[in-house]
Motif scaffolding. Structure first.
Motif, PDB file in Angstrom:
ATOM      1  N   UNK A  32      -3.948  -7.602   8.657  1.00  0.00           N
ATOM      2  CA  UNK A  32      -3.615  -7.139   7.464  1.00  0.00           C
ATOM      3  C   UNK A  32      -4.952  -6.266   6.937  1.00  0.00           C
ATOM      4  N   UNK A  33      -5.924  -6.812   7.605  1.00  0.00           N
ATOM      5  CA  UNK A  33      -7.128  -6.057   6.993  1.00  0.00           C
ATOM      6  C   UNK A  33      -7.339  -4.635   7.670  1.00  0.00           C
ATOM      7  N   UNK A  34      -7.168  -4.524   9.043  1.00  0.00           N
ATOM      8  CA  UNK A  34      -6.994  -3.314   9.507  1.00  0.00           C
ATOM      9  C   UNK A  34      -5.820  -2.404   8.578  1.00  0.00           C
ATOM     10  N   UNK A  35      -4.806  -2.871   8.273  1.00  0.00           N
ATOM     11  CA  UNK A  35      -3.970  -1.912   7.428  1.00  0.00           C
ATOM     12  C   UNK A  35      -4.435  -1.680   6.250  1.00  0.00           C
ATOM     13  N   UNK A  36      -5.077  -2.682   5.426  1.00  0.00           N
ATOM     14  CA  UNK A  36      -5.712  -2.451   4.368  1.00  0.00           C
ATOM     15  C   UNK A  36      -6.760  -1.269   4.381  1.00  0.00           C
ATOM     16  N   UNK A  37      -7.596  -1.056   5.583  1.00  0.00           N
ATOM     17  CA  UNK A  37      -8.264  -0.134   5.563  1.00  0.00           C
ATOM     18  C   UNK A  37      -7.782   1.185   5.907  1.00  0.00           C
ATOM     19  N   UNK A  38      -6.504   1.195   6.656  1.00  0.00           N
ATOM     20  CA  UNK A  38      -5.941   2.274   6.787  1.00  0.00           C
ATOM     21  C   UNK A  38      -5.210   2.984   5.495  1.00  0.00           C
ATOM     22  N   UNK A  39      -4.869   2.073   4.836  1.00  0.00           N
ATOM     23  CA  UNK A  39      -4.009   2.539   3.550  1.00  0.00           C
ATOM     24  C   UNK A  39      -5.130   2.778   2.308  1.00  0.00           C
ATOM     25  N   UNK A  40      -6.565   2.198   2.589  1.00  0.00           N
ATOM     26  CA  UNK A  40      -7.425   2.667   1.426  1.00  0.00           C
ATOM     27  C   UNK A  40      -7.748   4.117   2.134  1.00  0.00           C
ATOM     28  N   UNK A  41      -7.765   4.310   3.242  1.00  0.00           N
ATOM     29  CA  UNK A  41      -8.295   5.744   3.583  1.00  0.00           C
ATOM     30  C   UNK A  41      -7.190   6.774   3.189  1.00  0.00           C
ATOM     31  N   UNK A  42      -5.890   6.582   3.520  1.00  0.00           N
ATOM     32  CA  UNK A  42      -4.972   7.401   3.117  1.00  0.00           C
ATOM     33  C   UNK A  42      -4.257   7.196   1.604  1.00  0.00           C
ATOM     34  N   UNK A  43      -4.975   6.496   0.810  1.00  0.00           N
ATOM     35  CA  UNK A  43      -4.640   6.238  -0.615  1.00  0.00           C
ATOM     36  C   UNK A  43      -4.340   7.247  -1.224  1.00  0.00           C
ATOM     37  N   UNK A  51       3.776   5.473  -2.451  1.00  0.00           N
ATOM     38  CA  UNK A  51       3.737   4.411  -1.739  1.00  0.00           C
ATOM     39  C   UNK A  51       2.506   3.710  -1.941  1.00  0.00           C
ATOM     40  N   UNK A  52       1.923   3.840  -3.049  1.00  0.00           N
ATOM     41  CA  UNK A  52       0.550   3.147  -3.439  1.00  0.00           C
ATOM     42  C   UNK A  52       0.547   1.687  -3.523  1.00  0.00           C
ATOM     43  N   UNK A  53       1.879   1.042  -3.499  1.00  0.00           N
ATOM     44  CA  UNK A  53       2.013  -0.286  -3.550  1.00  0.00           C
ATOM     45  C   UNK A  53       1.918  -0.841  -2.124  1.00  0.00           C
ATOM     46  N   UNK A  54       1.627  -0.124  -1.217  1.00  0.00           N
ATOM     47  CA  UNK A  54       1.349  -0.484  -0.074  1.00  0.00           C
ATOM     48  C   UNK A  54      -0.010  -1.369   0.113  1.00  0.00           C
ATOM     49  N   UNK A  55      -1.253  -0.720  -0.567  1.00  0.00           N
ATOM     50  CA  UNK A  55      -2.572  -1.127  -0.722  1.00  0.00           C
ATOM     51  C   UNK A  55      -2.378  -2.669  -1.207  1.00  0.00           C
ATOM     52  N   UNK A  56      -1.651  -2.814  -2.222  1.00  0.00           N
ATOM     53  CA  UNK A  56      -1.656  -4.306  -2.672  1.00  0.00           C
ATOM     54  C   UNK A  56      -0.750  -5.208  -2.052  1.00  0.00           C
ATOM     55  N   UNK A  57      -0.008  -4.647  -1.052  1.00  0.00           N
ATOM     56  CA  UNK A  57       0.860  -5.451   0.041  1.00  0.00           C
ATOM     57  C   UNK A  57      -0.210  -5.997   1.005  1.00  0.00           C
ATOM     58  N   UNK A  58      -1.066  -5.093   1.266  1.00  0.00           N
ATOM     59  CA  UNK A  58      -2.174  -5.448   2.207  1.00  0.00           C
ATOM     60  C   UNK A  58      -3.283  -6.281   1.864  1.00  0.00           C
ATOM     61  N   UNK A  59      -3.418  -6.162   0.490  1.00  0.00           N
ATOM     62  CA  UNK A  59      -4.544  -7.258  -0.234  1.00  0.00           C
ATOM     63  C   UNK A  59      -3.690  -8.587  -0.091  1.00  0.00           C
ATOM     64  N   UNK A  60      -2.826  -8.456  -0.614  1.00  0.00           N
ATOM     65  CA  UNK A  60      -1.755  -9.784  -0.488  1.00  0.00           C
ATOM     66  C   UNK A  60      -1.739 -10.596   0.795  1.00  0.00           C
ATOM     67  N   UNK A  61      -1.624  -9.778   1.932  1.00  0.00           N
ATOM     68  CA  UNK A  61      -1.656 -10.207   3.360  1.00  0.00           C
ATOM     69  C   UNK A  61      -2.900 -10.701   3.751  1.00  0.00           C
ATOM     70  N   UNK A  62      -4.044 -10.158   3.341  1.00  0.00           N
ATOM     71  CA  UNK A  62      -5.280 -10.770   3.585  1.00  0.00           C
ATOM     72  C   UNK A  62      -5.733 -11.949   2.905  1.00  0.00           C
ATOM     73  N   UNK A  63      -5.256 -11.709   1.557  1.00  0.00           N
ATOM     74  CA  UNK A  63      -5.514 -13.134   0.854  1.00  0.00           C
ATOM     75  C   UNK A  63      -4.735 -14.312   1.289  1.00  0.00           C
TER      76      UNK A  63
END
Length: 88
Positions: A32-43, A51-63
């Motif tokens: 999830x952390x790797x996915x978060x970094x990728x989504x932040x790079x391509x935000x 598809x901006x909600x994907x960032x929050x989905x990754x944050x939720x996965x990390x938490x």
């Protein structure tokens, strides 16, 4: 082949396998952390594609992964305490 055995014919159940849940939870959290970094790079591109909600989905996965690590650690400590308490 028989589908049903009487209790007297059954072998005893095997002992449960011991597994380290920390590794599984940690692997998921890192994913999830790797996915978060990728989504932040391509935000910007994700926002443009609605598809901006994907960032929050990754944050939720990390938490949730971090919460899972805490829960697994608490359970491990409780089991270790019970084992040392019964051994003495």
């Amino acid at each position: 082949m028989r589908l049903w055995l009487n209790d007297s014919e059954r072998r005893p159940d095997p002992a449960p396998a011991r597994a380290d849940a920390r590794k599984a939870v940690l692997a998921g959290t890192v994913s999830w952390l790797v996915a978060l970094v990728v989504t932040l790079v391509f935000r910007a591109q994700l926002e443009a594609a609605d598809l901006g909600w994907l960032v929050w989905a990754c944050v939720t996965g990390v938490v949730l992964g971090l919460v899972g690590l805490v829960v697994v650690q608490v359970i491990r400590r409780r089991i270790a305490r019970q084992e040392t308490g019964s051994a003495s």
